[in-house]
Write a protein that holds these residues in place. Structure first.
Motif, PDB file in Angstrom:
ATOM      1  N   CYS A  29       0.598  -1.225  -0.118  1.00 56.84           N
ATOM      2  CA  CYS A  29       0.142  -0.087   0.143  1.00 56.84           C
ATOM      3  C   CYS A  29       0.796   0.912   0.305  1.00 56.84           C
ATOM      4  O   CYS A  29       2.098   1.231   0.645  1.00 56.84           O
ATOM      5  CB  CYS A  29      -0.862  -0.223   1.296  1.00 56.84           C
ATOM      6  N   GLU A  30       0.087   2.515  -0.550  1.00 55.98           N
ATOM      7  CA  GLU A  30       0.906   3.312   0.173  1.00 55.98           C
ATOM      8  C   GLU A  30       1.472   3.651   0.569  1.00 55.98           C
ATOM      9  O   GLU A  30       2.531   4.251   1.103  1.00 55.98           O
ATOM     10  CB  GLU A  30       0.179   4.630  -1.234  1.00 55.98           C
ATOM     11  N   SER A  31       1.207   3.889   2.073  1.00 60.20           N
ATOM     12  CA  SER A  31       1.213   4.293   3.368  1.00 60.20           C
ATOM     13  C   SER A  31       2.682   3.097   4.039  1.00 60.20           C
ATOM     14  O   SER A  31       3.550   3.497   4.143  1.00 60.20           O
ATOM     15  CB  SER A  31       0.455   3.878   4.578  1.00 60.20           C
ATOM     16  N   CYS A  32       3.057   1.862   3.272  1.00 62.22           N
ATOM     17  CA  CYS A  32       3.598   1.372   3.811  1.00 62.22           C
ATOM     18  C   CYS A  32       4.995   1.793   2.764  1.00 62.22           C
ATOM     19  O   CYS A  32       6.001   1.553   3.221  1.00 62.22           O
ATOM     20  CB  CYS A  32       3.468  -0.700   3.543  1.00 62.22           C
ATOM     21  N   ASP A  38      10.099   0.762   0.497  1.00 58.23           N
ATOM     22  CA  ASP A  38       9.603  -0.418  -0.396  1.00 58.23           C
ATOM     23  C   ASP A  38       8.543  -0.754   0.139  1.00 58.23           C
ATOM     24  O   ASP A  38       7.733   0.125   1.465  1.00 58.23           O
ATOM     25  CB  ASP A  38      10.701  -0.944  -0.703  1.00 58.23           C
ATOM     26  N   ARG A  39       8.184  -2.413  -0.326  1.00 56.68           N
ATOM     27  CA  ARG A  39       6.944  -2.514   0.706  1.00 56.68           C
ATOM     28  C   ARG A  39       7.493  -3.022   2.218  1.00 56.68           C
ATOM     29  O   ARG A  39       8.628  -3.054   2.760  1.00 56.68           O
ATOM     30  CB  ARG A  39       6.747  -4.047  -0.302  1.00 56.68           C
ATOM     31  N   PHE A  40       5.745  -3.210   2.738  1.00 58.17           N
ATOM     32  CA  PHE A  40       7.080  -3.222   4.123  1.00 58.17           C
ATOM     33  C   PHE A  40       6.615  -4.785   4.490  1.00 58.17           C
ATOM     34  O   PHE A  40       6.098  -5.584   3.935  1.00 58.17           O
ATOM     35  CB  PHE A  40       5.940  -2.229   5.006  1.00 58.17           C
ATOM     36  N   ALA A  41       7.714  -5.133   4.830  1.00 53.04           N
ATOM     37  CA  ALA A  41       7.313  -6.287   5.431  1.00 53.04           C
ATOM     38  C   ALA A  41       7.858  -6.688   7.131  1.00 53.04           C
ATOM     39  O   ALA A  41       8.153  -5.985   7.632  1.00 53.04           O
ATOM     40  CB  ALA A  41       8.647  -7.111   5.055  1.00 53.04           C
ATOM     41  N   GLY A  42       6.705  -7.236   6.949  1.00 55.49           N
ATOM     42  CA  GLY A  42       6.304  -7.766   9.015  1.00 55.49           C
ATOM     43  C   GLY A  42       5.857  -8.922   9.614  1.00 55.49           C
ATOM     44  O   GLY A  42       4.932  -9.617   8.802  1.00 55.49           O
ATOM     45  N   SER A  63      -1.604   6.732  11.081  1.00 50.16           N
ATOM     46  CA  SER A  63      -1.103   6.817   9.716  1.00 50.16           C
ATOM     47  C   SER A  63      -2.712   6.576   8.732  1.00 50.16           C
ATOM     48  O   SER A  63      -3.128   6.518   7.771  1.00 50.16           O
ATOM     49  CB  SER A  63      -0.892   5.925   9.729  1.00 50.16           C
ATOM     50  N   SER A  64      -3.946   5.683   9.957  1.00 46.99           N
ATOM     51  CA  SER A  64      -4.178   6.205   8.794  1.00 46.99           C
ATOM     52  C   SER A  64      -6.268   5.743   9.925  1.00 46.99           C
ATOM     53  O   SER A  64      -5.055   5.966  11.532  1.00 46.99           O
ATOM     54  CB  SER A  64      -4.814   4.921   8.198  1.00 46.99           C
ATOM     55  N   ALA A  65      -6.968   5.319   9.506  1.00 51.97           N
ATOM     56  CA  ALA A  65      -8.229   5.549  10.816  1.00 51.97           C
ATOM     57  C   ALA A  65      -8.014   4.048  11.645  1.00 51.97           C
ATOM     58  O   ALA A  65      -8.854   3.844  12.213  1.00 51.97           O
ATOM     59  CB  ALA A  65      -9.895   5.181   9.808  1.00 51.97           C
ATOM     60  N   TRP A  66      -7.500   2.874  11.130  1.00 50.65           N
ATOM     61  CA  TRP A  66      -6.934   1.123  11.222  1.00 50.65           C
ATOM     62  C   TRP A  66      -6.136   1.497  11.814  1.00 50.65           C
ATOM     63  O   TRP A  66      -5.485   0.294  12.377  1.00 50.65           O
ATOM     64  CB  TRP A  66      -7.773   0.412  10.565  1.00 50.65           C
ATOM     65  N   ALA A  67      -4.571   2.091  12.114  1.00 49.44           N
ATOM     66  CA  ALA A  67      -3.431   2.097  12.222  1.00 49.44           C
ATOM     67  C   ALA A  67      -2.678   3.021  12.082  1.00 49.44           C
ATOM     68  O   ALA A  67      -3.089   4.312  12.073  1.00 49.44           O
ATOM     69  CB  ALA A  67      -3.139   1.193  11.230  1.00 49.44           C
ATOM     70  N   ASN A  68      -1.872   2.922  13.621  1.00 47.69           N
ATOM     71  CA  ASN A  68      -0.673   3.929  13.479  1.00 47.69           C
ATOM     72  C   ASN A  68       0.897   2.831  13.192  1.00 47.69           C
ATOM     73  O   ASN A  68       0.912   1.662  13.119  1.00 47.69           O
ATOM     74  CB  ASN A  68      -0.825   4.880  14.729  1.00 47.69           C
ATOM     75  N   ARG A  69       2.209   3.793  13.134  1.00 47.70           N
ATOM     76  CA  ARG A  69       3.415   2.936  13.260  1.00 47.70           C
ATOM     77  C   ARG A  69       3.730   4.262  13.403  1.00 47.70           C
ATOM     78  O   ARG A  69       3.688   5.084  14.146  1.00 47.70           O
ATOM     79  CB  ARG A  69       3.652   3.788  11.369  1.00 47.70           C
ATOM     80  N   PHE A 112      -2.289  -5.443  -1.008  1.00 45.89           N
ATOM     81  CA  PHE A 112      -1.751  -4.540  -1.384  1.00 45.89           C
ATOM     82  C   PHE A 112      -1.484  -4.832  -3.008  1.00 45.89           C
ATOM     83  O   PHE A 112      -0.413  -3.835  -3.323  1.00 45.89           O
ATOM     84  CB  PHE A 112      -1.764  -3.041  -1.142  1.00 45.89           C
ATOM     85  N   VAL A 113      -1.972  -6.143  -3.393  1.00 43.09           N
ATOM     86  CA  VAL A 113      -0.331  -6.657  -4.274  1.00 43.09           C
ATOM     87  C   VAL A 113      -0.820  -6.353  -5.996  1.00 43.09           C
ATOM     88  O   VAL A 113      -0.206  -6.179  -6.554  1.00 43.09           O
ATOM     89  CB  VAL A 113      -0.619  -8.351  -4.559  1.00 43.09           C
ATOM     90  N   ASP A 114      -2.240  -5.530  -6.279  1.00 49.22           N
ATOM     91  CA  ASP A 114      -2.601  -4.791  -7.220  1.00 49.22           C
ATOM     92  C   ASP A 114      -1.800  -3.325  -7.148  1.00 49.22           C
ATOM     93  O   ASP A 114      -1.690  -3.180  -8.442  1.00 49.22           O
ATOM     94  CB  ASP A 114      -3.971  -4.822  -7.057  1.00 49.22           C
TER      95      ASP A 114
END
Length: 147
Positions: A29-32, A38-42, A63-69, A112-114
């Motif tokens: 996703c754009e945020s990650c 790059d992509r976030f691997a977690g 960072s979003s309505a459902w998560a913080n970073r 978000f593979v698309d």
């Protein structure tokens, strides 16, 4: 499930994660991508299974309505994102790159593979250099990695 340790680039934030599964996920996703470069691997763990030392060096952004970073305010390392809404509220994904030993972990999920783009295409004929190759070309490494 195992226990794993890790730390940010400067070492100000250190952690021990308990009950760490063998599988991790990657998010495009754009945020990650903006947060990690790059992509976030977690690797996903319950918040109660994460013991943090140096928490005063951690800063968090909703960072979003459902998560913080969270990241280290000393060196800027991306640390983890924590779910703040939904069925897994309170659980977090720790950046695999921070683990002292990530051996045995397997990529099991992609999100978000698309939204994957050209930086995730790895052609087989690309230049690949080992630690020894880099050391021979540039000299001794000063980043705390194997020398």
């Amino acid at each position: 499930m195992t226990t794993r340790t890790g730390h940010c680039m400067c070492g100000a934030v250190r952690f021990t994660a308990h009950n760490v599964p063998s599988g991790f996920g990657a998010c495009y996703c754009e945020s990650c991508r903006r947060w990690s470069g790059d992509r976030f691997a977690g690797v996903h763990v319950a918040s109660d299974d994460l013991d943090v030392t140096g928490a005063d060096h951690v800063t968090t952004l909703q960072s979003s309505a459902w998560a913080n970073r969270s990241f280290c305010k000393t060196c800027g390392s991306s640390l983890w994102y924590r779910l703040t809404d939904g069925p897994e509220t309170g659980s977090c994904s720790i950046s695999v790159g921070l683990l002292d030993d990530a051996s045995g972990l397997v990529l099991e999920r992609e999100f978000f593979v698309d939204r994957k783009d050209c930086i995730h295409d790895l052609p087989s004929d690309r230049l690949q250099m080992t630690t020894a190759d880099i050391t021979a070309k540039y000299g001794a490494l000063n980043d705390g990695s194997a020398q």
